[in-house]
Design an enzyme around this catalytic site. Structure first.
Site, PDB file in Angstrom:
ATOM      1  N   TYR A  44      -3.687  -3.305   6.679  1.00 16.76           N
ATOM      2  CA  TYR A  44      -3.416  -1.821   6.594  1.00 16.76           C
ATOM      3  C   TYR A  44      -3.590  -1.044   5.215  1.00 16.76           C
ATOM      4  O   TYR A  44      -2.731  -0.628   4.808  1.00 16.76           O
ATOM      5  CB  TYR A  44      -2.124  -1.622   6.992  1.00 16.76           C
ATOM      6  CG  TYR A  44      -1.622  -2.107   8.467  1.00 16.76           C
ATOM      7  CD1 TYR A  44      -2.515  -1.735   9.573  1.00 16.76           C
ATOM      8  CD2 TYR A  44      -0.677  -3.290   8.505  1.00 16.76           C
ATOM      9  CE1 TYR A  44      -2.162  -2.340  10.697  1.00 16.76           C
ATOM     10  CE2 TYR A  44      -0.488  -3.695   9.681  1.00 16.76           C
ATOM     11  CZ  TYR A  44      -1.125  -3.505  10.733  1.00 16.76           C
ATOM     12  OH  TYR A  44      -1.030  -4.120  12.119  1.00 16.76           O
ATOM     13  N   HIS A  45      -4.553  -1.451   4.594  1.00 16.08           N
ATOM     14  CA  HIS A  45      -4.953  -1.053   3.177  1.00 16.08           C
ATOM     15  C   HIS A  45      -6.124  -0.297   3.286  1.00 16.08           C
ATOM     16  O   HIS A  45      -6.990  -0.582   2.301  1.00 16.08           O
ATOM     17  CB  HIS A  45      -4.838  -1.989   2.303  1.00 16.08           C
ATOM     18  CG  HIS A  45      -3.487  -2.673   2.054  1.00 16.08           C
ATOM     19  ND1 HIS A  45      -3.381  -3.852   1.511  1.00 16.08           N
ATOM     20  CD2 HIS A  45      -2.083  -2.188   2.465  1.00 16.08           C
ATOM     21  CE1 HIS A  45      -2.063  -4.290   1.569  1.00 16.08           C
ATOM     22  NE2 HIS A  45      -1.219  -3.263   2.059  1.00 16.08           N
ATOM     23  N   PRO A  46      -6.408   0.649   4.342  1.00 20.82           N
ATOM     24  CA  PRO A  46      -7.811   1.474   4.087  1.00 20.82           C
ATOM     25  C   PRO A  46      -7.729   2.148   2.735  1.00 20.82           C
ATOM     26  O   PRO A  46      -6.864   2.917   2.497  1.00 20.82           O
ATOM     27  CB  PRO A  46      -7.842   2.030   5.408  1.00 20.82           C
ATOM     28  CG  PRO A  46      -6.443   2.351   5.633  1.00 20.82           C
ATOM     29  CD  PRO A  46      -5.893   1.195   5.253  1.00 20.82           C
TER      30      PRO A  46
END
Ligand SMILES: Cc1cc2nc3c(=O)[nH]c(=O)nc-3n(C[C@H](O)[C@H](O)[C@H](O)COP(=O)(O)OP(=O)(O)OC[C@H]3O[C@@H](n4cnc5c(N)ncnc54)[C@H](O)[C@@H]3O)c2cc1C
Length: 178
Positions: A117-119
């Site tokens: 979840y670190h785009p």
């Protein structure tokens, strides 16, 4: 390496109802590159997001290496004495690799791996925005989120995203004064 108390299921989104400890590697500095593109010429149409996870084979190698290290840690007597189960029984319920062969590790990665979840990076500074977060070629449009990162930070992204927002607010304030 990330470590949490509880057994991580469903990409960390399910309630943790099983006692245990979960730990494993992630590629903090990914070299695979995805992209976000326009799907239709309408302001409200959804973008097309192509993640391209693990498209660089070296990331698979790094994940396998990290998993082998995690398995080695799990086998250490200092940790094992606190555990009621071992790697074999964890593998039987799908939360550890069957063995440390490349095939078993790749199978485990494809079944349980997720992106953390670190785009970021799709409006990278130097390419899309300038050093004050202005979209190049536009006078009054700034971008203020992790998409402006030219490189993903090694840690989690929430605090850096807040910092980027604070800096953007200061840039807008300064511009209003001048
Ligand atoms: C499941 C999950 C777990 C995570 N865990 C962690 C963690 O443990 N630690 C960590 O550091 N980071 C974590 N992250 C990453 C972190 O949440 C993000 O990096 C951070 O929230 C990004 O902040 P942001 O303000 O750029 O975007 P967001 O927090 O996504 O904020 C964008 C906001 O804009 C609003 N919005 C969208 N479109 C519109 C519109 N058209 N008009 C008005 N408002 C709009 C949205 O509702 C949202 O409130 C996690 C992310 C996820 C998804």
């Amino acid at each position: 390496m990330h470590s949490v108390i509880g057994i991580l299921r469903d990409e960390g989104l399910a309630d943790s109802v099983e006692h245990g400890i979960s730990f494993g590697p992630y590629v903090a500095r990914p070299t695979s590159r995805g992209k976000v593109s326009i799907r239709a010429p309408h302001g409200y149409s959804k973008p097309r997001i192509t993640h391209s996870y693990l498209s660089d084979p070296d990331e698979g190698r790094r994940l396998r290496e990290g998993l082998r290290m995690a398995m080695e840690i799990a086998r250490q007597p200092a940790l094992a004495e606190h555990l009621k189960t071992d790697l074999k029984s964890s593998a039987a319920i799908g939360i550890a690799p069957e063995s440390d062969t490349d095939e078993a590790l790749d199978d485990f990665i494809s079944r349980t791996g997720f992106a953390f979840y670190h785009p970021s990076g799709t409006c990278a500074m130097g390419k899309v925005v300038d050093h004050e977060l202005r979209v190049q070629g536009l006078a009054n449009v700034r971008v203020a989120d992790t998409s402006i990162m030219p490189e993903l930070v090694t840690g989690n992204t929430n605090a850096p995203a807040i910092m980027i927002g604070e800096r953007a607010a200061a840039f807008v304030e300064d511009a209003a004064k001048s």
